[in-house]
Enzyme design. Sequence first.
Site, PDB file in Angstrom:
ATOM      1  N   CYS A  38       0.838  -1.205   0.000  1.00  0.00           N
ATOM      2  CA  CYS A  38       0.000   0.000   0.000  1.00  0.00           C
ATOM      3  C   CYS A  38       0.871   1.252   0.000  1.00  0.00           C
ATOM      4  CB  CYS A  38      -0.916   0.011   1.215  1.00  0.00           C
ATOM      5  SG  CYS A  38      -2.077  -1.365   1.284  1.00  0.00           S
ATOM      6  N   ASP A 460      33.857  20.942  17.577  1.00  0.00           N
ATOM      7  CA  ASP A 460      34.250  22.322  17.811  1.00  0.00           C
ATOM      8  C   ASP A 460      34.719  22.410  19.265  1.00  0.00           C
ATOM      9  OD1 ASP A 460      34.391  25.182  17.474  1.00  0.00           O
ATOM     10  OD2 ASP A 460      32.539  25.287  18.628  1.00  0.00           O
ATOM     11  N   ASP A 660      28.130  24.162  17.805  1.00  0.00           N
ATOM     12  CA  ASP A 660      27.020  24.925  18.373  1.00  0.00           C
ATOM     13  C   ASP A 660      26.920  26.350  17.874  1.00  0.00           C
ATOM     14  OD1 ASP A 660      29.340  25.820  19.711  1.00  0.00           O
ATOM     15  OD2 ASP A 660      28.107  26.588  21.351  1.00  0.00           O
ATOM     16  N   ASP A 664      29.855  27.125  12.927  1.00  0.00           N
ATOM     17  CA  ASP A 664      29.869  25.670  12.768  1.00  0.00           C
ATOM     18  C   ASP A 664      28.829  25.199  11.756  1.00  0.00           C
ATOM     19  OD1 ASP A 664      31.853  25.262  14.731  1.00  0.00           O
ATOM     20  OD2 ASP A 664      30.348  25.428  16.317  1.00  0.00           O
TER      21      ASP A 664
END
Length: 780
Positions: A38, A460, A660, A664
């Site tokens: 389906c 980072d 963050d 980045d």
Amino acid sequence: MVQLSPTPASTLTNKDENGQNRTASLTLDVGGMKCAGCVAAVERQLGQLAGVKDSCVNLVTAVAVVRYEPEKIQPQAIAEHLSQRGFPSQIRHGHGAIPATIGEKETRENVNWGLTIALVLLLLSGLGHLSHFGGPMIPFFHHPIFHWSLATLAIAIPGREIFLDGWRGLRFGHANMNTLVALGTGSAYLTSCIAWAWPGLGWECFFDEPVMLLGVLLLGRTLESKARQKAKSALTELLALQPSLARLVGRGEDQGETGIEIPVEQVRVGEWVQVLPGEKIPVDGILVAGKTLVDESLLTGESLPVVKNVDDAVIAGAWNQSGAITIAATHIGAETTLARIIQLVEMAQTQKAPMQRLADQVAGWFAYGVMAIALVTLGFWAMVGQSLFPEMVADTGLSPLLLALKLSVSVLVVACPCALGLATPTAILVGTSLGAEQGILIKGGNILEILQRTTVMAFDKTGTLTQGNLQLTDAVPVADITGIELLTLAASVEQGTRHPLAQGLISSAQGLELLPVENIETEAGQGVQGWYQGDRLLVGNQQWLMEQGVRWDDQWQIEADQLSRQGKTVIFVACNQQLQGFLALQDTLRPEAKATIAQLKQLGITPLLLTGDHPAIAQAIAMEVGIEEFQAQMTPQAKVAKIKAMQGFNPVSVIAMVGDGINDAPALAQADVGISLSGATAVAMETADVVLMRSHLSDVLKALTLSRSTVAKIKQNLLWALGYNLLAIPLAAGAFLPSFAIVLTPAIAAAMMASSSIVVVLNALALRYQFSRSLGQDPG
């Protein structure tokens, strides 16, 4: 507080130069889907519509996400097209509120009704066959009229929708599970009617077969539906967090004022809302009065209550545990963190893993293959089997035609495309929901599959490996300026910037009168510049300032390097082309950073540090946490280039990036998997594939564990689904009849088929228990 930009259920995107919309995204609730065939059929039907660019359909959540061109086709036309072809569809509208559990009550009622019908059918059919098992012969229940009536009612009432849906599937070229069941049940019923009407043919009546078949099928689907509801329990709990009412109060009113209760969707940004102890917070906001403990566990995975004071942010859906508080609404409806979490989880559950796409393609043609095998079985045992295995056919006590018919019906019924279709989406549903419970937002099943293959994880530094709470330790002026004036200059340029370094400078400058700097511009990963009374002020790293033409004296370098070797970040301040001095800030390492890196190594993942900081600082941090390879003074473009180089050097490697900041975001996008912490900038969180809501670096390990566990479940489910069909279909076709004299009746075949789907769903549900055990938690 985490804020994620809203993504409504129907969103226009990709605008051209004139601002006109080129494509739109539409979410549909799709009914009538029973198996993976389906899913393939719905996607095929959508693909045939002019203006539909692509689509993604999920069997478990019964949702289709469609990307289309508004100038060529309208959403209602898409929904009507599917509805006309046996898949009743409704547009899921985003009204600025959290999506509701559509038809949840009706679904539960249908499940209970289906269970009742199934049990009644099995009971009545069993009463008619007690004598076969050594029990008494009940006259009425043993009479052929009773068996015919029961079979007719079973097909006409509970089986009606199965037959109609099976016929629609055959008519529109997408035969499904119901098509197979309808063909099998209908063949058994018609043959029994002929045998009853013309007893001289010597055929056996087996009206009990369609009754038992439908009873077992309904029972299996009921149990499967209950298991699916259990799989969706985590998302249901999130939906239940949103209160329906909010208590509106006037600005500045006392805590004793009761206010007026209004529907939560009518609250506006800036209005004040009162929340009493024991109530759920209705909107995102800022605490303006009161003090309390707030339970945010279902939103962030943080088990301990959080203390909230005036000016602290609170999240919609969190429990107010202790004190009466008043909050000023900052985000409402679909813009709240809770709404966005739910939208991300739902979006993740519609994204297919590559393994699922292959399974859906196979399942799309599965029903036709099974029908062909059933025809071959019918022809073989009706015309050839008697001459090849005369004694064996005689031992069954059935005529060759009746034996052939029973075996072909069993083939139709025993085949289970449902298991194949449920194998992947159910595991992804459970996995992404578990992630949401733990404060880990994973934006798709495809991300889960890629994440578990991670070989290199780049980090980072500031705000990722470190806490990002930098404090000023040294101010070294080199021009005719004081340390206070140097800090004032730097903080004035950095005001309004969200980078942790800027926040550290501004925090250290509290109490100082900042300058009205104009035309502030940020060079991501490099520095910031602005203008004050005609002078150009620059704050950034040494390399960038030198590129801007700032004159440099080697005597300053000695002291700056000494500060860097102490693990401090050195920021240089210049006015025009003249260096004014430099400031040193020190960050603290996240307490869980060292253990996280050690465990990544144990998992066979190579950690890597990519930072824009000075090489001495990068080396000090890398050594402290246990990272052997690092690169410093990297611009955002350099981070992207490094990740590209690693991907090109070894295309098999999967590179994850944890960051963050704004700088980045390009690296997060370039990496195979981007991971962002909750304190990140909005652009970083939107770019990332995985968002860690608690901002705990150790949750990276949880995400990896979850991805590996989920993919393991997917593989187990697919192996079971394929293995079951490869064994069950030949068994039903009589392949083992010559050697073991095994005849698989349609009722037993139906029980096997239902059990196969249930096994897949229950195995996916076991993921919750296994993942909880891996975290040392009570599975609950």
